[in-house]
Write an enzyme that holds these catalytic residues in place. Structure first.
Site, short mmCIF file in Angstrom:
data_model
loop_
_atom_site.label_atom_id
_atom_site.label_comp_id
_atom_site.label_asym_id
_atom_site.label_seq_id
_atom_site.Cartn_x
_atom_site.Cartn_y
_atom_site.Cartn_z
CG ASP A 150 -1.89 1.13 1.26
OD1 ASP A 150 -2.76 1.17 0.37
OD2 ASP A 150 -1.78 1.97 2.17
CD GLU A 193 -2.53 2.22 -3.56
OE1 GLU A 193 -3.56 2.87 -3.75
OE2 GLU A 193 -1.91 2.22 -2.48
CG ASP A 215 -8.02 2.52 -3.27
OD1 ASP A 215 -8.56 2.83 -2.19
OD2 ASP A 215 -6.89 2.01 -3.32
#
Length: 824
Positions: free
Chosen positions: A507, A536, A605
């Site tokens: 992340d 990510e 997201d």
């Protein structure tokens, strides 16, 4: 139908210039001067970009005459993204930059782009029977030019001036064995250069050696380790003076990841397998019935739309009880779908439903396992020797074991930039201030305040305090050692990698300096050599994919291209440009990276892919949150035609370079705006929901299952090179091939709302039959008896198939239909 004429949008040409310019491993650097003339009179200006880890203060600019600020930076050849940082906190794009190089920054703005080096070379027009040596380039040190990208498989690429060479052959042998000639194909043309490429399979041994044989009319030359030379007297000579390449890749990515079909799971909303661990007994959470209508107040919630996002904030308190037992129960469903790799959003102990606010990386959240078991631990510190295994931890490891037995790989979310406020080490800092043994773990900005003030990922003094950074090791010593120990704990529990997870998704990894990830990769590969790491990164990610950090990234570049081609209406890109983008995805990174990129449409997201069709022409992940954008974003269920268009994109997703990833529930027909609604409870077949529109859609599931089975059937869809075959922008039709040695699959797309008969160039002699694996009349599912295997497709006898005639085949496709064809 004319052959594909590939045009060159500047952005894609700039991205791909890394290929054409030569090597990334030994790429030449150039001094580039950034200049900025603001309209105001700032105190300071810095330039931040992918070349300095987006640091807002690493590269200061100097003010010159006429209020022009400048800084000179050494940049490798290629395209670089950047912004100017004014007065320390104002991030501004460059108003003088080329607009076509801009990329969405993920926050509603743009990152500017600059093209450095590369294709400034200009050559006179090509002549018949002549090959320009200075325009011809191959760099064996560049993994994009020469790469052992999979077991016994070698990718080779060479550049020539456009239309200067008619034929290229690679003469290859392994360990002094017999040489064989492998014709290379013209993959694409960019900026006045042709790019030729091919895959050589079945190479066994320690070392390969090769030369290229280039022909233009009566002119033939060899390209070997010394450059262009005259051919030897014997036209069948072995590749003497050849380029040698070890058959062990210099940069290895896990082989299994190239064959992965990913499924992303948001655990709290996936499946409730154990009612005993359900959340809902804390002030900030409320247990909601799984099948309750998402858009209406549930029992115990405040009435009125004003209390959904705002007011009482009903939606933020909702909990549904998804857990590890639910994951175990779902494994047969995922196996039936064809999935073989699972990515789990965070599973560690945390207060929120999303778990990106970890209170303990050492343990699985007790609402996912056994409620309250983590509270029974005592004596644990940051010393790994004190760490214990809770019942929830053991249940999770049991899930991993069962998943492995059924042929799944399991990757978990590593949120190593920050923690939640309830993390015990951070609580110790708030309680004891500078005297805390963890005082140097966090970015404290004011020790004199009570409690101390600190930096957090969400906002200053917010809910997600960040770990302290260090320029040499990336993270400060304490969190550095803690994250390394956590990484090993879950990859190899008690030193046994067979019991551990198979990798990590990282992340916001761009928030941690590169030195940490370089050392972290060493820790990962030492604990479990075939573990997979993916980051990510929403933009192009070359700095992380050089072989010293990640194996891949979540491929939002594919998601953006898919939205632009399949979803958009007024702003839709044409087939030729879509092919350009697929080339960029396939060849911007080393091929062993490109093959295991996680090709996604959506995630936790973004809005769901199905809802993008209801809301076309928006920026990717832009304008899609109802609480921010109100009625402008429609939450309607997609129409049947929209679903057909979505499934067309799904077919292509499973046939392009990269590993497809499905966000949970897309295969069931789920749709929704962005967070928090993209995290609705999974729509299971046996459930009846209060909203009659919400139900499991078997036709959608069946198509996903067939597209996945086609990928599992054809190795060229998993390992083959991408090559545009034909396009017709006016008719909205497009075809591309995946080439793997002498195996080929062709994907044909009719994006129009009219039935089309399409003529597609093809390999093979007249009469060769091609089966369309997506057509249920031509191929049927063949279940795998092995518990760890997945269903494939097998031809159905007597079905009508396409036939090659005169170097082409013809196929008729319905509106918004695609086909995946190969020899049976």
């Amino acid at each position: 139908m004319a052959p594909l004429m590939i045009r060159t949008p500047a952005l894609l040409a700039a991205v791909i210039v890394l290929l054409l310019a030569g090597s990334t491993a030994v790429a030449q650097e150039h001094d580039h001067e950034f200049k900025y003339k603001p309209d105001d009179q700032p105190r300071t200006v810095h330039v931040a970009g992918d070349f300095n880890n987006w640091s807002k203060d690493a590269t200061p600019m100097k003010k010159g005459g006429d209020n022009v600020w400048s800084a000179t930076v050494k940049l490798a050849e290629g395209v670089h993204l950047y912004k100017f940082v004014v007065n320390g906190d104002q991030w501004r794009p460059d108003p003088s930059a080329e607009k076509s190089l801009e990329v969405d920054d993920g926050h509603g703005g743009k990152n500017s782009g600059v093209l450095v080096g590369g294709e400034a070379e200009k050559f006179p027009p090509p002549k018949p029977n002549d090959i320009k040596p200075h325009a011809t380039r191959h760099d064996s040190h560049d993994p994009r030019d020469a790469s052992v990208f999979a077991a016994e498989s070698l990718l080779l690429m060479v550049r020539t001036q456009a239309d200067d060479v008619q034929r290229v052959v690679a003469r290859v042998r392994a360990d002094q064995g017999p040489a064989r000639d492998v014709p290379l194909r013209k993959i694409f043309t960019r900026n006045g250069f042709d790019r030729w490429g091919g895959v050589v399979t079945g190479l066994r041994g320690d070392t390969s050696e090769y030369v290229f044989i280039l022909t233009d009319g009566s002119k033939t030359v060899w390209l070997n380790g010394h450059g262009l030379i005259a051919p030897p007297n014997d036209p069948a000579a072995p590749p003497d003076g050849s380029i040698k390449l070890p058959l062990k890749s210099r940069f290895q990515t896990p082989d299994w990841a190239k064959h992965a079909v990913w499924y992303q799971i948001f655990p709290e909303r996936f499946r409730n397998g154990d009612k005993a661990n359900d959340p809902g007994d804390k002030a900030f959470e409320r247990l909601i019935p799984w099948t309750h209508n998402w858009w209406t107040p549930a029992p115990g919630e405040a009435p009125g739309d004003e209390n959904f996002y705002q007011g009482q904030g009903n939606v933020w308190k909702r909990r549904y009880g998804g857990d590890v037992q639910g994951l175990i129960e779902a494994l047969p469903y995922l196996k039936k779908l064809g999935i073989n790799a699972i990515y789990l959003n965070p599973v560690f102990e945390a207060d929120s439903m999303h778990k990106y606010d970890a209170s303990d990386f050492r343990h699985i959240d007790d609402n996912f396992g056994f409620k309250g078991d983590s509270q029974q631990l005592s004596g644990e510190t940051d010393d790994p020797k004190t760490w214990q295994w809770t019942r929830s931890d053991k249940l999770f490891l049991d899930f991993v074991d069962k998943a492995h037995q059924m042929g799944f790989k399991v990757v978990i979310d590593g949120v190593f930039n920050h923690v939640g406020k309830s993390h015990p080490f951070f609580q110790d800092v708030l309680k004891n201030g500078k005297k805390s043994r963890y005082a140097n773990w966090f970015e404290i900005t004011d020790w004199e305040s009570s409690p101390p003030k600190y930096k957090a990922w969400d906002k200053d003094n917010g809910e997600l305090p960040v770990f302290k950074k260090d320029p040499k090791r990336g993270l400060a010593k304490g969190p550095y050692e803690h994250v390394m120990a956590v990484t090993k704990r879950w990859l190899a529990p008690d030193g046994d990698p067979k019991r551990g997870v198979d990798g990590w998704r990282l992340d916001v990894p761009g928030d941690i300096p590169h030195p940490f990830w370089i050392e972290w990769r060493k820790t990962v590969k030492a604990a479990k050599p075939d573990a997979y790491t993916t980051g990510e990164i929403w933009t192009w990610a070359q700095p992380w994919l050089k072989g010293d950090q990640f194996d891949a990234v979540m491929n939002y570049r594919w998601a953006d291209a898919a939205q632009a081609f399949f979803v958009n209406q007024q702003k839709a890109i044409q087939p030729g440009e879509f092919n350009d983008r697929l080339n960029a995805i396939a060849y911007t990174y080393p091929f062993q990276v490109s093959l295991c990129l996680q090709n996604l449409f959506d995630s936790h997201d973004t809005d769901r892919f199905a809802s993008m069709f209801v809301n076309p022409d928006l920026p990717y992940d832009g304008g899609n949150r109802l609480q921010d954008n109100g009625p402008q974003y429609k939450k309607d269920k997609p129409t049947p035609e929209m679903v057909r268009r979505m499934l067309q994109a799904v077919a292509v997703q499973h046939a392009t370079v990269g590993a497809p990833m499905t966000y949970y529930g897309n295969e069931a027909g789920m749709w929704s705006p962005d967070d928090p609604s993209n995290r609705m409870p999974m729509t299971w077949p046996e459930m009846k929901f209060d909203d009659p529109q919400v139900r499991f859609e078997p036709e959608v599931f069946d198509f996903f299952q067939r597209a996945i089975a086609a990928r599992n059937t054809l190795p060229q869809l998993r390992l083959g090179m991408h090559r545009g075959v034909m396009s017709d922008d006016a008719r909205g039709v497009y075809a591309f091939a995946r080439d793997l040695g002498d195996q080929q699959a062709v994907v044909v797309i009719n994006r129009s709302n009219q039935e089309q008969t399409i003529s597609v160039p093809a390999d093979g002699a007249d009469g060769v039959k091609l089966i369309n694996w997506l057509d249920p009349q031509q191929a049927e599912l063949s279940d795998a008896a092995d518990p760890a295997a997945r269903a494939t497709l097998k031809p159905k006898g007597g079905a009508k198939q396409s036939s090659v005639t005169g170097g082409a085949f013809s196929i008729t496709l319905k509106p918004f239909e695609s086909a995946i064809l190969s020899r049976p």
